[in-house]
Scaffold this active site. Sequence first.
Site, PDB file in Angstrom:
ATOM      1  CB  SER A 140      -0.853   0.027   1.273  1.00  0.00           C
ATOM      2  OG  SER A 140      -1.490   1.284   1.402  1.00  0.00           O
ATOM      3  CE1 TYR A 153      -4.420  -1.891   5.007  1.00  0.00           C
ATOM      4  CE2 TYR A 153      -3.329   0.187   4.554  1.00  0.00           C
ATOM      5  CZ  TYR A 153      -3.987  -0.942   4.108  1.00  0.00           C
ATOM      6  OH  TYR A 153      -4.206  -1.118   2.766  1.00  0.00           O
TER       7      TYR A 153
HETATM    8  N1  LIG Z   1      -8.753  -0.128  -1.420  1.00  0.00           N
HETATM    9  C1  LIG Z   1      -7.659   0.602  -1.236  1.00  0.00           C
HETATM   10  O1  LIG Z   1      -7.678   1.846  -1.325  1.00  0.00           O
HETATM   11  C2  LIG Z   1      -6.363  -0.089  -0.942  1.00  0.00           C
HETATM   12  C3  LIG Z   1      -5.190   0.678  -0.948  1.00  0.00           C
HETATM   13  C4  LIG Z   1      -3.976   0.074  -0.683  1.00  0.00           C
HETATM   14  C5  LIG Z   1      -3.925  -1.290  -0.425  1.00  0.00           C
HETATM   15  N2  LIG Z   1      -5.078  -2.033  -0.419  1.00  0.00           N
HETATM   16  C6  LIG Z   1      -4.959  -3.454  -0.130  1.00  0.00           C
HETATM   17  O2  LIG Z   1      -5.558  -4.200  -1.163  1.00  0.00           O
HETATM   18  C7  LIG Z   1      -5.942  -5.481  -0.634  1.00  0.00           C
HETATM   19  C8  LIG Z   1      -7.358  -5.777  -1.046  1.00  0.00           C
HETATM   20  O3  LIG Z   1      -8.224  -4.865  -0.378  1.00  0.00           O
HETATM   21  P1  LIG Z   1      -9.573  -4.288  -1.030  1.00  0.00           P
HETATM   22  O4  LIG Z   1      -9.446  -2.822  -1.004  1.00  0.00           O
HETATM   23  O5  LIG Z   1      -9.886  -4.977  -2.286  1.00  0.00           O
HETATM   24  O6  LIG Z   1     -10.633  -4.640   0.131  1.00  0.00           O
HETATM   25  P2  LIG Z   1     -11.714  -5.809   0.257  1.00  0.00           P
HETATM   26  O7  LIG Z   1     -12.226  -5.757   1.645  1.00  0.00           O
HETATM   27  O8  LIG Z   1     -12.702  -5.710  -0.847  1.00  0.00           O
HETATM   28  O9  LIG Z   1     -10.862  -7.137   0.031  1.00  0.00           O
HETATM   29  C9  LIG Z   1     -10.115  -7.732   1.060  1.00  0.00           C
HETATM   30  C10 LIG Z   1     -10.072  -9.214   0.794  1.00  0.00           C
HETATM   31  O10 LIG Z   1      -9.345  -9.832   1.879  1.00  0.00           O
HETATM   32  C11 LIG Z   1     -10.136 -10.896   2.388  1.00  0.00           C
HETATM   33  N3  LIG Z   1      -9.794 -11.157   3.774  1.00  0.00           N
HETATM   34  C12 LIG Z   1      -9.986 -10.370   4.877  1.00  0.00           C
HETATM   35  N4  LIG Z   1      -9.554 -11.004   5.981  1.00  0.00           N
HETATM   36  C13 LIG Z   1      -9.074 -12.205   5.572  1.00  0.00           C
HETATM   37  C14 LIG Z   1      -8.478 -13.300   6.233  1.00  0.00           C
HETATM   38  N5  LIG Z   1      -8.299 -13.314   7.564  1.00  0.00           N
HETATM   39  N6  LIG Z   1      -8.104 -14.375   5.495  1.00  0.00           N
HETATM   40  C15 LIG Z   1      -8.286 -14.392   4.155  1.00  0.00           C
HETATM   41  N7  LIG Z   1      -8.845 -13.392   3.466  1.00  0.00           N
HETATM   42  C16 LIG Z   1      -9.230 -12.309   4.173  1.00  0.00           C
HETATM   43  C17 LIG Z   1     -11.573 -10.446   2.176  1.00  0.00           C
HETATM   44  O11 LIG Z   1     -12.459 -11.532   2.212  1.00  0.00           O
HETATM   45  C18 LIG Z   1     -11.473  -9.841   0.784  1.00  0.00           C
HETATM   46  O12 LIG Z   1     -11.546 -10.850  -0.189  1.00  0.00           O
HETATM   47  C19 LIG Z   1      -5.729  -5.413   0.862  1.00  0.00           C
HETATM   48  O13 LIG Z   1      -4.493  -6.021   1.193  1.00  0.00           O
HETATM   49  C20 LIG Z   1      -5.669  -3.920   1.119  1.00  0.00           C
HETATM   50  O14 LIG Z   1      -4.943  -3.614   2.298  1.00  0.00           O
HETATM   51  C21 LIG Z   1      -6.290  -1.459  -0.670  1.00  0.00           C
END
Ligand SMILES: NC(=O)c1ccc[n+]([C@@H]2O[C@H](COP(=O)([O-])OP(=O)(O)OC[C@H]3O[C@@H](n4cnc5c(N)ncnc54)[C@H](O)[C@@H]3O)[C@@H](O)[C@H]2O)c1
Length: 280
Positions: A140, A153
């Site tokens: 991230s 985080y």
């Molecule tokens: N959305 C943003 O702005 C953003 C920015 C930077 C990084 N990220 C990262 O991208 C990744 C995906 O996030 P997203 O934004 O798509 O959110 P999201 O909540 O849609 O997806 C998160 C995924 O992780 C899974 N998950 C959560 N806890 C879990 C566990 N204990 N075991 C297995 N799976 C688990 C959820 O079921 C889901 O499929 C994450 O690592 C997040 O930190 C997101």
Amino acid sequence: MGVLDGKVAVIAGGTSGIGARIAERFVEAGACVTIASPFAEEGEALAAKLGPKAQFRRADVADEAEVKALVDGAVSGFGRLDCMVNNAGIAGRFGSVAALDLAQYERTLAVVLRGVVLGTKHAASAMLRQGSGSIVNTGSVAGSRAGYGPYDYSAAKAAVIHFTRCVAMELGEKGVRANSISPGGIVTPIFAKALGLPPEEVGRTFAPLESALAKWHPIPRAGRPDDIAEAALFLASDASSFVNGHDLVVDGGLVAGRSWAAQRAATAELMAALKPGPAR
Ligand SMILES: NC(=O)c1ccc[n+]([C@@H]2O[C@H](COP(=O)([O-])OP(=O)(O)OC[C@H]3O[C@@H](n4cnc5c(N)ncnc54)[C@H](O)[C@@H]3O)[C@@H](O)[C@H]2O)c1
């Protein structure tokens, strides 16, 4: 012909948001994918939508036995493992460092960092046996810039980026690559989940997120799951065969610096302050 024809991938955290879009793009590009998360209903529905090249497996990435079973299941089911995407994440919790809730901190680290470590460990074991593979870990911008996420985080994401870099040094000489992707602000359910909103409320948050996140980036729009899925596709494919230990930042320029508009406004303010005027 797709760039992932004949390849086998596991996407941990692959049932929602960015991970779900990565799964769709990988299947479109020819891969067989196993998507995993603790949420069976969501995962089964997505696997059914993706068709016969996709399967769902329930797994909590913080649990080593479940992560091992996830990787072993993909290898025994499809015969190999070409790409492991360690994408699971939760948002952590904002608050003063003086009031840090250690139980919450440890849960965030368990999913965001331990999950990546376990996924990398068990994928590496399978990939080293076959002498090839690509590990893609989701970092991230909060992992390299302060002020874009809560303490738990941000610390976990910084560790993900550096852990990936370190692992790449060992695995690269054995045919296995490891890279991270650092998204900027992407419109996904993660923000609604952090607020504790119920699933039926998630869609309602997307339009306000689009406008709010657009202000973060020098390219003035919110990021989309597709932006990250394209980066993951590149890192999983042979097109990136000489890319190793890299953090691919996909953030509209956020980490690079201040936007042109913000810079102009700040410069104008500075110039106005320096203009000759009545002695003060
Ligand atoms: N959305 C943003 O702005 C953003 C920015 C930077 C990084 N990220 C990262 O991208 C990744 C995906 O996030 P997203 O934004 O798509 O959110 P999201 O909540 O849609 O997806 C998160 C995924 O992780 C899974 N998950 C959560 N806890 C879990 C566990 N204990 N075991 C297995 N799976 C688990 C959820 O079921 C889901 O499929 C994450 O690592 C997040 O930190 C997101």
